[in-house]
Design a protein around this motif. Structure first.
Motif, PDB file in Angstrom:
ATOM      1  N   ASP A 110     -19.436  56.567  19.124  1.00  0.00           N
ATOM      2  CA  ASP A 110     -20.572  57.525  19.057  1.00  0.00           C
ATOM      3  C   ASP A 110     -21.769  55.985  18.118  1.00  0.00           C
ATOM      4  N   HIS A 111     -21.119  55.466  17.531  1.00  0.00           N
ATOM      5  CA  HIS A 111     -21.629  54.454  16.436  1.00  0.00           C
ATOM      6  C   HIS A 111     -22.573  53.125  17.115  1.00  0.00           C
ATOM      7  N   SER A 112     -22.015  53.105  17.800  1.00  0.00           N
ATOM      8  CA  SER A 112     -23.180  51.588  18.701  1.00  0.00           C
ATOM      9  C   SER A 112     -23.841  52.214  20.188  1.00  0.00           C
ATOM     10  N   GLY A 165     -19.654  62.883  21.493  1.00  0.00           N
ATOM     11  CA  GLY A 165     -20.930  62.957  20.249  1.00  0.00           C
ATOM     12  C   GLY A 165     -20.101  62.349  19.003  1.00  0.00           C
ATOM     13  N   ILE A 166     -20.827  62.437  17.640  1.00  0.00           N
ATOM     14  CA  ILE A 166     -20.716  62.199  16.317  1.00  0.00           C
ATOM     15  C   ILE A 166     -19.199  62.135  15.413  1.00  0.00           C
ATOM     16  N   VAL A 167     -18.327  61.459  15.772  1.00  0.00           N
ATOM     17  CA  VAL A 167     -17.269  62.133  15.382  1.00  0.00           C
ATOM     18  C   VAL A 167     -17.058  62.530  14.442  1.00  0.00           C
ATOM     19  N   GLY A 214     -11.160  56.424  10.722  1.00  0.00           N
ATOM     20  CA  GLY A 214     -11.935  54.944  10.201  1.00  0.00           C
ATOM     21  C   GLY A 214     -13.028  54.546   9.587  1.00  0.00           C
ATOM     22  N   ASP A 215     -13.729  56.046   8.776  1.00  0.00           N
ATOM     23  CA  ASP A 215     -15.256  56.018   9.048  1.00  0.00           C
ATOM     24  C   ASP A 215     -14.926  56.875   7.454  1.00  0.00           C
ATOM     25  N   SER A 216     -16.248  56.411   6.471  1.00  0.00           N
ATOM     26  CA  SER A 216     -16.218  57.329   5.071  1.00  0.00           C
ATOM     27  C   SER A 216     -16.470  58.722   5.119  1.00  0.00           C
ATOM     28  N   HIS A 217     -17.217  58.926   6.329  1.00  0.00           N
ATOM     29  CA  HIS A 217     -17.960  60.227   6.140  1.00  0.00           C
ATOM     30  C   HIS A 217     -16.844  61.008   6.943  1.00  0.00           C
ATOM     31  N   THR A 218     -15.571  60.447   6.907  1.00  0.00           N
ATOM     32  CA  THR A 218     -14.891  61.971   7.289  1.00  0.00           C
ATOM     33  C   THR A 218     -14.805  62.886   6.292  1.00  0.00           C
ATOM     34  N   GLY A 254     -30.936  63.481  12.317  1.00  0.00           N
ATOM     35  CA  GLY A 254     -29.829  62.794  12.994  1.00  0.00           C
ATOM     36  C   GLY A 254     -28.876  63.135  12.347  1.00  0.00           C
ATOM     37  N   SER A 255     -27.502  62.745  12.789  1.00  0.00           N
ATOM     38  CA  SER A 255     -26.615  62.157  11.686  1.00  0.00           C
ATOM     39  C   SER A 255     -25.636  63.140  11.783  1.00  0.00           C
ATOM     40  N   CYS A 256     -24.896  62.622  11.288  1.00  0.00           N
ATOM     41  CA  CYS A 256     -23.824  63.033  10.507  1.00  0.00           C
ATOM     42  C   CYS A 256     -23.933  64.302   9.034  1.00  0.00           C
ATOM     43  N   THR A 257     -24.804  64.171   8.898  1.00  0.00           N
ATOM     44  CA  THR A 257     -24.388  64.810   8.075  1.00  0.00           C
ATOM     45  C   THR A 257     -26.187  65.469   8.608  1.00  0.00           C
ATOM     46  N   GLY A 311     -25.400  60.379  18.966  1.00  0.00           N
ATOM     47  CA  GLY A 311     -25.145  59.379  18.878  1.00  0.00           C
ATOM     48  C   GLY A 311     -25.562  58.973  17.257  1.00  0.00           C
ATOM     49  N   CYS A 312     -24.363  57.627  16.645  1.00  0.00           N
ATOM     50  CA  CYS A 312     -25.061  57.950  15.005  1.00  0.00           C
ATOM     51  C   CYS A 312     -26.712  57.471  15.329  1.00  0.00           C
ATOM     52  N   SER A 313     -27.315  56.513  16.208  1.00  0.00           N
ATOM     53  CA  SER A 313     -29.034  55.674  16.206  1.00  0.00           C
ATOM     54  C   SER A 313     -28.853  55.225  14.846  1.00  0.00           C
ATOM     55  N   MET A 314     -30.173  55.408  14.087  1.00  0.00           N
ATOM     56  CA  MET A 314     -31.031  54.972  13.006  1.00  0.00           C
ATOM     57  C   MET A 314     -30.435  55.328  11.914  1.00  0.00           C
ATOM     58  N   CYS A 315     -29.307  55.670  12.041  1.00  0.00           N
ATOM     59  CA  CYS A 315     -28.449  56.404  10.648  1.00  0.00           C
ATOM     60  C   CYS A 315     -27.312  55.097  10.848  1.00  0.00           C
ATOM     61  N   ILE A 316     -26.999  54.000  11.228  1.00  0.00           N
ATOM     62  CA  ILE A 316     -26.550  53.135  10.904  1.00  0.00           C
ATOM     63  C   ILE A 316     -27.030  51.799  11.838  1.00  0.00           C
ATOM     64  N   ALA A 317     -28.161  52.234  12.586  1.00  0.00           N
ATOM     65  CA  ALA A 317     -29.043  50.905  13.591  1.00  0.00           C
ATOM     66  C   ALA A 317     -27.984  49.883  14.229  1.00  0.00           C
ATOM     67  N   SER A 322     -30.452  61.198   7.878  1.00  0.00           N
ATOM     68  CA  SER A 322     -29.219  60.397   7.056  1.00  0.00           C
ATOM     69  C   SER A 322     -28.223  59.898   5.584  1.00  0.00           C
ATOM     70  N   ASN A 323     -27.349  59.179   5.493  1.00  0.00           N
ATOM     71  CA  ASN A 323     -26.688  59.292   4.321  1.00  0.00           C
ATOM     72  C   ASN A 323     -27.066  58.867   3.146  1.00  0.00           C
ATOM     73  N   ARG A 324     -27.534  57.547   3.887  1.00  0.00           N
ATOM     74  CA  ARG A 324     -27.266  56.230   3.160  1.00  0.00           C
ATOM     75  C   ARG A 324     -28.250  55.426   2.985  1.00  0.00           C
ATOM     76  N   GLY A 326     -31.792  47.434   4.050  1.00  0.00           N
ATOM     77  CA  GLY A 326     -31.559  47.525   5.837  1.00  0.00           C
ATOM     78  C   GLY A 326     -30.312  48.097   5.974  1.00  0.00           C
ATOM     79  N   ARG A 327     -30.262  48.760   5.186  1.00  0.00           N
ATOM     80  CA  ARG A 327     -29.414  50.378   6.581  1.00  0.00           C
ATOM     81  C   ARG A 327     -29.579  50.421   7.716  1.00  0.00           C
ATOM     82  N   GLN A 328     -31.245  50.527   7.563  1.00  0.00           N
ATOM     83  CA  GLN A 328     -31.589  51.260   9.086  1.00  0.00           C
ATOM     84  C   GLN A 328     -32.516  50.464   9.515  1.00  0.00           C
TER      85      GLN A 328
HETATM   86  S1  SF4 Z   1     -22.595  58.200   8.817  1.00  0.00           S
HETATM   87 FE1  SF4 Z   1     -24.550  57.643  10.191  1.00  0.00          FE
HETATM   88  S2  SF4 Z   1     -22.757  56.429  11.098  1.00  0.00           S
HETATM   89 FE2  SF4 Z   1     -21.463  56.949   9.813  1.00  0.00          FE
HETATM   90  S3  SF4 Z   1     -20.453  58.173  11.140  1.00  0.00           S
HETATM   91 FE3  SF4 Z   1     -22.263  59.489  10.002  1.00  0.00          FE
HETATM   92  S4  SF4 Z   1     -24.266  59.337  12.444  1.00  0.00           S
HETATM   93 FE4  SF4 Z   1     -22.488  58.037  12.281  1.00  0.00          FE
END
Ligand code: SF4
Lengths: 476, 195
Positions: free
Chosen positions: A67-69, A115-117, A136-140, A354-357, A415-421, A437-439, A443-445
């Motif tokens: 998802d991320h990259s 898809g995004i985890v 291994g991802d803080s948005h768990t 988009g994003s997991c949010t 995908g995660c796309s521009m949430c994490i760029a 997104s959430n952050r 420089g996040r995006q």
């Molecule tokens: S915060 Fe962004 S990069 Fe992390 S899992 Fe969610 S969509 Fe993907």
């Protein structure tokens, strides 16, 4: 605490997963029911297994996705993905090889369930009440919306869980965020959680698990609940939790990995006993009035720096000390704003939905209510990136892709796309974006990019206006 | 796996005074594309440290001559918030840091640091203020006694006893967890989810 005294939802899940209780000398050993894995934080963990000659202890409790990259560039039906970035391609191949070697289920780019985890866990029915889930991802923390204790871990801990299905943990404290009343039209779960983070601060949840309670939370859909729990980490919390109820059970019924038949009935009976007992005490409680909530937008470089959409950049005099003031000044300067300036009408160049949010079907529907029959402002690049293949299929089945395309937005692959760029979807230096997104970190995006976090409704309104706008104006 | 044991450290400090420095600043996501933990120090604070052409910005504290060889980073409150990327402590360690001192450190970053031999030191606000205001200060951090010393001051800091023991002995936690196998299998049996 004994079994007889009233317990919170958190305490029930915690107690039920203790392989060993904690002592002064050693943390608790906590059993992990479900381990989600993605390409960025897992390769080093698999290497440790290999170095030590270990296997994945419970491969059937481990599910991986990409998802991320990954690229989210639209591709003609029937064609394969091409990953241009050599480093990303190597990382994805490493995940494929690791999952094959260790027997882990993988939803790779060609999978219909990729898809995004944090989006696929719920839609597959893997995310279940009363369980412990890590990744291994803080948005768990997203998965807490189902009444699961779900939290992010680092790569070393990913290795621990792969090898032992357990983690060493100290028991966190509990924070109740009680939201009473009714949210008004144009106000969404994103506005609620941005308000919570602004109230308690970017470290306000540190060392704690937040349980969201109250009538306004009960009234939320599962998707909205996921948006709320998702951003618990942005207040520094270990996890977010919402007690399971009929809304949860309805969402889970009939999902591919949900229990079925007699097992379903037994599971629901178990899940009904999970909500906190009357009188169970939280370490702390914060109360929010849902009726007073408004659409919100961030103005700074962490998610606690937000104001109502009709508000202005605050005065730095409100910052508590010198270090905070320096951070505040720097943030406002980075964003190209000045104290006292109104946010409404501030020009933007990019909109990211988009994003997991906010990348689930309900989020896309919300954005489409604003964009239907309207056009994206000239010069504004608008990306709509579904959170998963399933979200994409469902959105296309109801014609949302057409709504977005007709408005002049890009309809992308999941995908995660521009949430994490990480994949090339990014802002150029100095560009401003309204993002679901959430952050909004510097420089996040993309290096030099400026991120204004908001709901899908507010993001869509900004796309139409070419500037920060109040979505309520367009919903009338 | 063995880690380099941590007992006592004497070093100058480097100070990054801002509060809420997130892991996207410590190492931006575009440097997370590798499959090993090696060599990340080069990208430590990349967005702040290098200009658009990739040259080091002379004003950035990490680039100052007196920062060379410093092993202690002093940072504003809530250091390491945001993403769970362990690349953050890996990058700090690879650059040469062995300890991070602040008045508060975000949970996941702190856990990740401890697992890699990067010592998170939480000090009281008054001590924090002094450290923030005095770059390149000579400090000594002693993990046996859990104290931080500078000038004539000696302050104690708290750390989880289990993590402290692991750091002092230079052992990681995986060995401990693997030794719990019997208890884990027993738990699974009891929960009805044994294989
Ligand atoms: S915060 Fe962004 S990069 Fe992390 S899992 Fe969610 S969509 Fe993907």
């Amino acid at each position: 605490m004994g079994q007889c005294s009233p317990r919170t939802l958190f305490a029930k899940i915690w107690d039920a997963h203790l392989v060993r209780p904690e002592t002064d000398e050693a943390p608790a050993v906590l059993y992990v029911d479900l381990h989600l894995v993605h390409e960025v934080t897992s390769p080093q963990a698999f290497s440790v297994l290999r170095e030590r000659g270990l296997r994945v202890r419970r491969p059937e409790r481990t599910v991986a996705t990409m998802d991320h990259s990954i690229p989210t560039t639209p591709r003609p039906a029937g064609t394969r993905f091409v990953v241009q970035d050599q480093e990303c391609a190597a990382q994805l191949s490493a995940l494929e090889a690791n999952c094959a070697e260790f027997g882990v289920e993988l939803h790779s780019l060609e999978s219909e369930q990729q898809g995004i985890v944090h989006v696929i866990g719920a839609e597959l029915g893997l995310t279940q009440p009363g369980t412990t889930i890590v990744c291994g991802d803080s948005h768990t923390s997203t998965h807490g919306a189902f009444g699961a204790l779900a939290f992010g871990i680092g790569s070393t801990e990913v290795g621990h869980v792969l090898a032992t299905q357990s983690l060493l943990q100290r028991r966190p404290r509990t924070l109740q965020v009680r939201v009473e009343g009714r949210m008004r039209p144009g106000v969404s779960a994103k506005d609620l959680i941005l308000t919570v983070i602004a109230r308690i601060g970017v470290a306000g949840g540190a060392g704690q698990v937040i349980e969201y309670t109250g009538s306004a939370i009960r009234a939320l859909s599962m998707e909205a609940r996921m948006t709320v729990c998702n951003m618990s980490i942005e207040a520094g919390a270990r996890a977010g939790l919402i007690a399971p109820d009929d809304v949860t059970f309805q969402f889970l019924a009939g999902r591919p990995r949900s229990p079925a038949g007699a097992a379903w009935d037994a599971a629901v009976a178990r899940w009904r006993a999970l909500p906190g007992d009357p009188g169970a005490a939280f370490d702390r409680t914060v109360t929010i009035d849902a009726d007073a909530l408004e659409p919100r937008i961030t103005f700074g470089t962490n998610p606690s720096m937000s104001v109502p959409i009709r508000g202005a950049v605050p005065d730095p005099g409100s910052a508590t000390d010198a270090a905070n003031r320096a951070a505040f000044d720097r943030a406002v300067r980075y964003m190209g704003l000045r104290p006292g300036q109104a946010l409404l009408g501030h020009p933007i160049e990019v909109v990211f939905i988009g994003s997991c949010t906010n990348g689930r079907l309900e989020d896309l529907r919300a954005a489409a209510t604003v964009l239907r029959g309207r056009k994206v402002a000239r010069g504004v690049r608008t990306l709509v990136v579904p959170g998963s293949r399933q979200v994409k299929r469902a959105a296309e089945a109801e014609g949302l892709d057409r709504v977005f395309r007709d408005a002049g937005a890009e309809w992308r692959e999941p995908g995660c796309s521009m949430c994490i760029a990480m994949n090339g979807d990014q802002l150029q230096p100095g560009q401003s974006a309204v993002s679901t997104s959430n952050r909004n970190f510097e420089g996040r995006q993309g290096p030099g990019g400026r991120t204004f976090l908001a709901s899908p409704l507010t993001a869509a309104a900004a796309a139409v206006a070419g500037a920060i706008a109040d979505p309520r104006e367009l919903l009338r | 796996m063995t880690l380099q044991p941590f007992r006592r450290l004497e070093s100058r400090t480097v100070v990054l005074p801002q509060a809420d420095i997130d892991t996207d600043q410590i190492i931006p996501a575009r440097y997370l594309k590798g499959t090993t933990r090696a060599g990340l120090g080069r990208w430590l604070f990349a967005g702040w440290r290098y200009d658009e052409t990739g040259r080091e910005r002379p004003g950035f504290p990490l680039s100052a001559p007196e920062a060379r060889g410093a092993q202690v980073l002093v940072a504003g409150a809530n250091f390491g918030c945001g993403s769970s990327r362990e690349h953050a402590p890996w990058a700090l360690l690879d650059h040469g840091f062995r300890a991070v001192v602040s008045s508060s450190i975000a949970d996941i970053f702190r856990a990740n640091s401890l697992k890699n031999g990067l010592l998170p030191v939480i000090v009281d606000p008054a001590t924090h203020e002094i450290l923030l205001a005095t770059p390149a200060l000579r400090v000594a951090i002693d993990l046996e006694s859990c104290t931080l010393e500078f000038d004539d001051a000696r302050v104690s800091f708290a750390i989880d006893p289990f993590a402290r023991k692991c750091l002092l002995e230079g052992v990681d936690e995986l060995g401990y967890l693997l030794a719990q196998e019997e208890a884990i299998a027993a738990w699974e049996k009891e929960a009805g989810c044994a294989r």
